[in-house]
Structures are given as C-alpha cells and as structure tokens.
Scaffold this motif. Sequence first.
Motif, PDB file in Angstrom:
ATOM      1  N   SER A  54     -27.043  42.087  14.021  1.00  0.00           N
ATOM      2  CA  SER A  54     -27.267  42.993  12.987  1.00  0.00           C
ATOM      3  C   SER A  54     -27.065  42.336  11.511  1.00  0.00           C
ATOM      4  O   SER A  54     -27.284  42.887  10.500  1.00  0.00           O
ATOM      5  N   GLU A  55     -27.216  41.017  11.540  1.00  0.00           N
ATOM      6  CA  GLU A  55     -27.187  40.369  10.430  1.00  0.00           C
ATOM      7  C   GLU A  55     -28.587  40.488   9.696  1.00  0.00           C
ATOM      8  O   GLU A  55     -29.645  40.473  10.268  1.00  0.00           O
ATOM      9  N   PRO A  56     -28.610  40.187   8.304  1.00  0.00           N
ATOM     10  CA  PRO A  56     -30.017  40.498   7.570  1.00  0.00           C
ATOM     11  C   PRO A  56     -30.992  39.503   7.898  1.00  0.00           C
ATOM     12  O   PRO A  56     -30.697  38.346   8.067  1.00  0.00           O
ATOM     13  N   GLY A  57     -32.097  40.153   7.966  1.00  0.00           N
ATOM     14  CA  GLY A  57     -33.142  39.108   8.014  1.00  0.00           C
ATOM     15  C   GLY A  57     -34.215  39.220   6.718  1.00  0.00           C
ATOM     16  O   GLY A  57     -33.929  40.078   5.930  1.00  0.00           O
ATOM     17  N   PRO A  58     -35.083  38.283   6.736  1.00  0.00           N
ATOM     18  CA  PRO A  58     -36.223  38.355   5.658  1.00  0.00           C
ATOM     19  C   PRO A  58     -36.915  39.446   5.516  1.00  0.00           C
ATOM     20  O   PRO A  58     -37.189  40.396   6.439  1.00  0.00           O
TER      21      PRO A  58
END
Length: 230
Positions: free
Chosen positions: A31-35
Amino acid sequence: MKRDVAARRGDHPDDAREDYPALRAALLDPSEPGPPILHTASERHEMISLEDLVDAGTCTIHEAPVTMVAGTPDARSPDGRDTLVLSAKDLRLGRAPSRYGDREEAGAVVTVAGDVIVSADAVRVCVDADLLLGPGLRLVRVHSAALDRQFLAGVLRAALSEADGKPVDLYQVSVPRIPPPEQRRYGRAFEQLIEFEDDWHRRRASTQRLLRVAVSGLAAGRLRPDGADT
C-alpha cells in the motif's frame, strides 16, 4: 512508511525476535505510495521568471539571516522569545524541527503555512506556521491564487536538480505559464514524487535495520531460517 520500525534503536540480538517480523512486513507492504503515471508531451510551455512573478506581486522571496543561531531545548531563553527553528537538515529529511532561536533577531523570518521552503538540495511546502527559518534556507511566499504552491515547489526542485549542487538564483528560475487548474494537476504529480522519495528513504533505513537484526539474530540463534527445526 506508515509503520516506521526503522526509528527503533539498538541492535542487540534479543531485539531480533520482535523486530524482524515487523520490519519484513513493513518492507513488503503493497500500500506504500508509488510514482505518478506520466505521459510524454511534445509541446513546450511559455515561461516567466520568478522575478517577474515577484514584481507582479504574485509572490515574495525571503532569506534567513546568516547570523541565525539555533540552540538546543536546554539552552532556551527564559523570556519565552524562543521559537522552533527549521534547519536545512530538517527540510531535507522531512522531519519536525528540534532546535530553537530568537524570533526578535534582526531579519528573522517566521513561516506561515503554505510557504515554499528551499535549501541547497531540497524543496518542500511548509505545513506549519510560526517556525523560524534556519541558516541557508529561503522561502517563497505565494500571495495569489494564480500560483499553486506544490506546482511551484516542483519547478524549484527541478531547478535545483539541473544546477547539480551549484547555487541557484531563485529570481531567475523559469516558471511555466499555465492556468491554475493545470498547475494543480502538475502540483499533485510533484507531490506524489516527493512522497515516493520520502518513502524510499524510509525503506532504505528499514532495509539497513532489517539486515542488522537478521544477521545478528541468525548468528546468535535468536532467529532461525524457514524450515529449520524449532
């Protein structure tokens, strides 16, 4: 990362049984942010200098005095004039300030929420008001809805990257002349990239911590490989 296990201290093998599962889970969190998704474009924006925007009253540029001295909490003044100081390192790491300075010092700059803070290697939109700007920091204060702060922060970040460590004259930075709604779209993309970078730094710290915990835990018998007899 939402679960910043890397902030813990101590590498004793006894920590391994508790820390390793949490560190591993945090690094595998999908669930961590991606570009952001970005598309190729062929058209070039018309540009305007930041100096022209200042002359038009759209924004102002402020710089911390070189004489600013930031002290630790135990050195705070008894008269209550001390204010938290945002340092260049605080800005780069995206952390809260922990030092104090005198807001009555000549030339002292106090932040308002939404200021775009600039150092030699970082740019962030300040979310906190009433912080003292530390040595080596400048800020751009936006006075008009015609200029989106996150968009401006991204443009300034690009200028720092292109300068490759050389000093940047903020007044000479070129800003694309695009409508505010379009600026906000660009601003959201810039913001996602900064969040992605911050997450990468946290993951790097967590990875280093996981390796220390795993190696010491395996060597001391506090951790065992999968499939090993228990």
